[in-house]
Write a protein that holds these residues in place. Sequence first.
Motif, mmCIF file in Angstrom:
data_model
loop_
_atom_site.group_PDB
_atom_site.id
_atom_site.type_symbol
_atom_site.label_atom_id
_atom_site.label_comp_id
_atom_site.label_asym_id
_atom_site.label_seq_id
_atom_site.Cartn_x
_atom_site.Cartn_y
_atom_site.Cartn_z
ATOM 1 N N ALA A 114 -16.916 -6.761 0.326
ATOM 2 C CA ALA A 114 -17.519 -8.191 0.843
ATOM 3 C C ALA A 114 -18.902 -8.262 0.250
ATOM 4 O O ALA A 114 -19.648 -7.506 -0.151
ATOM 5 N N LEU A 115 -19.347 -9.623 0.145
ATOM 6 C CA LEU A 115 -20.523 -10.171 -0.089
ATOM 7 C C LEU A 115 -21.113 -10.427 1.171
ATOM 8 O O LEU A 115 -20.491 -10.941 2.089
ATOM 9 N N HIS A 116 -22.478 -10.297 1.246
ATOM 10 C CA HIS A 116 -23.294 -10.345 2.533
ATOM 11 C C HIS A 116 -24.133 -11.486 2.368
ATOM 12 O O HIS A 116 -24.779 -11.688 1.530
ATOM 13 N N LEU A 117 -23.865 -12.351 3.501
ATOM 14 C CA LEU A 117 -24.631 -13.879 3.564
ATOM 15 C C LEU A 117 -25.578 -13.809 4.604
ATOM 16 O O LEU A 117 -24.766 -14.113 5.949
ATOM 17 N N LEU A 124 -13.913 -10.105 -0.196
ATOM 18 C CA LEU A 124 -13.504 -10.337 -1.511
ATOM 19 C C LEU A 124 -12.075 -10.834 -1.793
ATOM 20 O O LEU A 124 -12.017 -11.622 -2.422
ATOM 21 N N SER A 125 -11.328 -10.409 -0.844
ATOM 22 C CA SER A 125 -10.087 -10.635 -0.785
ATOM 23 C C SER A 125 -10.004 -11.969 -0.154
ATOM 24 O O SER A 125 -8.998 -12.885 -0.778
ATOM 25 N N ASP A 126 -10.703 -12.616 0.736
ATOM 26 C CA ASP A 126 -10.683 -14.039 1.025
ATOM 27 C C ASP A 126 -11.285 -15.009 -0.012
ATOM 28 O O ASP A 126 -10.844 -15.932 -0.329
ATOM 29 N N LEU A 127 -12.067 -14.583 -0.929
ATOM 30 C CA LEU A 127 -12.638 -15.156 -1.905
ATOM 31 C C LEU A 127 -11.860 -15.394 -2.986
ATOM 32 O O LEU A 127 -11.505 -16.544 -3.607
ATOM 33 N N ASP A 128 -11.119 -14.203 -3.204
ATOM 34 C CA ASP A 128 -10.118 -14.382 -4.393
ATOM 35 C C ASP A 128 -8.942 -15.458 -3.822
ATOM 36 O O ASP A 128 -8.583 -16.235 -4.815
ATOM 37 N N ARG A 129 -8.657 -15.421 -2.612
ATOM 38 C CA ARG A 129 -7.613 -16.321 -2.221
ATOM 39 C C ARG A 129 -7.899 -17.786 -2.200
ATOM 40 O O ARG A 129 -7.371 -18.602 -2.598
ATOM 41 N N LYS A 130 -9.309 -18.029 -1.902
ATOM 42 C CA LYS A 130 -9.863 -19.160 -1.980
ATOM 43 C C LYS A 130 -9.959 -19.775 -3.501
ATOM 44 O O LYS A 130 -9.761 -20.920 -3.796
ATOM 45 N N LEU A 131 -10.340 -19.059 -4.287
ATOM 46 C CA LEU A 131 -10.327 -19.211 -5.736
ATOM 47 C C LEU A 131 -9.108 -19.648 -6.409
ATOM 48 O O LEU A 131 -8.979 -20.352 -7.267
ATOM 49 N N ALA A 132 -8.396 -18.772 -5.911
ATOM 50 C CA ALA A 132 -6.829 -19.022 -6.304
ATOM 51 C C ALA A 132 -6.471 -20.258 -6.011
ATOM 52 O O ALA A 132 -5.149 -21.002 -6.663
ATOM 53 N N GLY A 133 -7.011 -20.842 -4.994
ATOM 54 C CA GLY A 133 -6.451 -22.312 -4.680
ATOM 55 C C GLY A 133 -7.092 -23.519 -5.715
ATOM 56 O O GLY A 133 -6.459 -24.552 -5.565
ATOM 57 N N VAL A 141 -15.541 -14.387 -12.214
ATOM 58 C CA VAL A 141 -15.945 -14.089 -11.104
ATOM 59 C C VAL A 141 -17.244 -12.928 -11.318
ATOM 60 O O VAL A 141 -16.907 -12.158 -11.669
ATOM 61 N N VAL A 142 -18.653 -13.385 -11.144
ATOM 62 C CA VAL A 142 -19.512 -12.435 -11.475
ATOM 63 C C VAL A 142 -20.368 -12.282 -10.432
ATOM 64 O O VAL A 142 -20.900 -13.132 -9.627
ATOM 65 N N THR A 143 -20.352 -10.957 -9.872
ATOM 66 C CA THR A 143 -21.262 -10.634 -8.719
ATOM 67 C C THR A 143 -22.624 -9.553 -8.940
ATOM 68 O O THR A 143 -22.127 -8.502 -9.608
ATOM 69 N N ASP A 144 -23.336 -10.047 -8.918
ATOM 70 C CA ASP A 144 -24.806 -9.374 -8.951
ATOM 71 C C ASP A 144 -25.143 -8.854 -7.739
ATOM 72 O O ASP A 144 -25.960 -9.501 -7.140
ATOM 73 N N ALA A 145 -24.461 -8.089 -6.990
ATOM 74 C CA ALA A 145 -24.575 -7.954 -5.773
ATOM 75 C C ALA A 145 -25.143 -6.572 -5.200
ATOM 76 O O ALA A 145 -24.744 -5.570 -5.833
ATOM 77 N N CYS A 146 -26.056 -6.519 -4.326
ATOM 78 C CA CYS A 146 -26.769 -5.162 -3.750
ATOM 79 C C CYS A 146 -25.738 -4.317 -3.029
ATOM 80 O O CYS A 146 -24.753 -4.713 -2.285
#
Length: 522
Positions: A114-117, A124-133, A141-146
């Motif tokens: 997951a990404l922390h907001l 990330l699975s939910d993000l993939d499904r959203k972008l697939a729409g 998808v580029v993630t510079d994530a801690c």
Amino acid sequence: MTRRVVAPLVVLVALLLVTSPSRADPLRLLVAIGHHSGLAGDVPLKHSARDATRVRDLFVQLGGVRPEDAFLMVDPTPAQVFAAIDKVAAIASGRQINDVSVLFYFSGHGDRQALHLGRERILLSDLDRKLAGVAAGLRIVVTDACRTSDLRGKGVTSTDPFSVTLDATPRASGVIRLHASADGEVAQESDELASAVFTHYWLSGLAGAADVNGDARVTFDESYAFAYSQTLFRSARASGVVQRPAVETALREGAPIVLTNTTSTTLLRFPRAADSHYIIYGVGSRTVLAELWSSSERRVALAVPPGRYIVHRRTGGHAAAAQLDLDKDQEREVHAADFHAVPEETLARKGGDLILHPNELSVGYVARTSRLYDFGHELGVRYEHAWDSFALGISGTGGTGSGASITQESTVSWLGLDGVAEVRSTIGRLVLRAGAGPRVLTLVRSFVRNDAERLALAGYNTERRFRGMALGGHALVGARLSLGSRLWLDLDARSELLGVRVNGEFTAAWSAGAGADVGLSF
């Protein structure tokens, strides 16, 4: 060929031209997110918002993304992120799917799932499904994530850089996931770079540093290879903690994907040389803007915004620096003669705060009003020496002023010396200035009666003249505008308060004015 045969062919070609579908221009959509906070235990980040802003700016400038198709978000909630993706999907609807590509960038905290907001997460699975729409042929998808709290660390088995060929329009389709670090590794943030380390080098590469073949186009393959090698080198050298970017792809390949194009933009072109390392700073900033290595086979180019820059060169164990000014869409050739030898430790410590030309010589004009005169003119020559955000100077001045009353007219002429101590602050191509110092004048003041002609006929003296001294202080506030790499224009508001002694009498006098100086640094 007979006319009977030609006519049907012409008709057939015309019908094909009319009925064949025209290919629309490629549509590139961007969502760039920076989030400084994460879950409990995540150390707040300093530079995530700047990272996202730089990604947005670069892809609008060089990546074919229209400003209205670039969505920048700072510290959003998951609902706001999904709403932005819905807007992207709405823009893409109605277009041919292979004409559309989407780039999603995130700088912040995260983990493998997951990404922390802030206190919330996006799986990330939910993000993939959203972008697939989104009706797009290609999604990046580029993630510079801690991933940990060490080193303000950020967050995937890693492999060496490899060739990925995608279509620039894009005719290739699928998904690319680019990660700032491998599993179990921190993705680091640097105060010197004012950026996440991976994002800094990825953007440097996209600006031209990764253009291996010199065709003014940077492909995904080139940008990844450059970011991988430079991130690995920097992380190992700076902290001893290795960070290796990684990539996952699910693609149907075509021609290489071109992420950025550096033609028709502001460019720095560097000379051919083996293993020269260039570090670019904005003037007045200790933050590294970009880095690149020279090539012995071609001139390397780097796209930068218009502005003033310090270029730090490292080659053969020697360090040097050059100061360059670039206008919009200007191409500036960097030559060996532009550089001056500077100790490496000085360059590393001061960055863009380095003063390569500390001596300043200028000539100027000031329009003044004073208690002693209504309106005056002053010319001056000034020398200053600058240290970072501080300068000391001395100037010689001369001027004249005039005034009138009901009974007489007066004139004042003066010669003087000023000292000044200034503090300065750089904002873009402007240098804000504020200063004060002592002022000493020798002056001559004359009075002529309005009825001088009548009094002269009667034998009376019609003019009185006095000599005297003035001592006090002056102050200025203003701005300096660069006219070139070493030429500049100062515009100032000035004031002074003087004690004036004339003919044995003492009085206080003030003046105020506005001035302009043209100068040269050397």
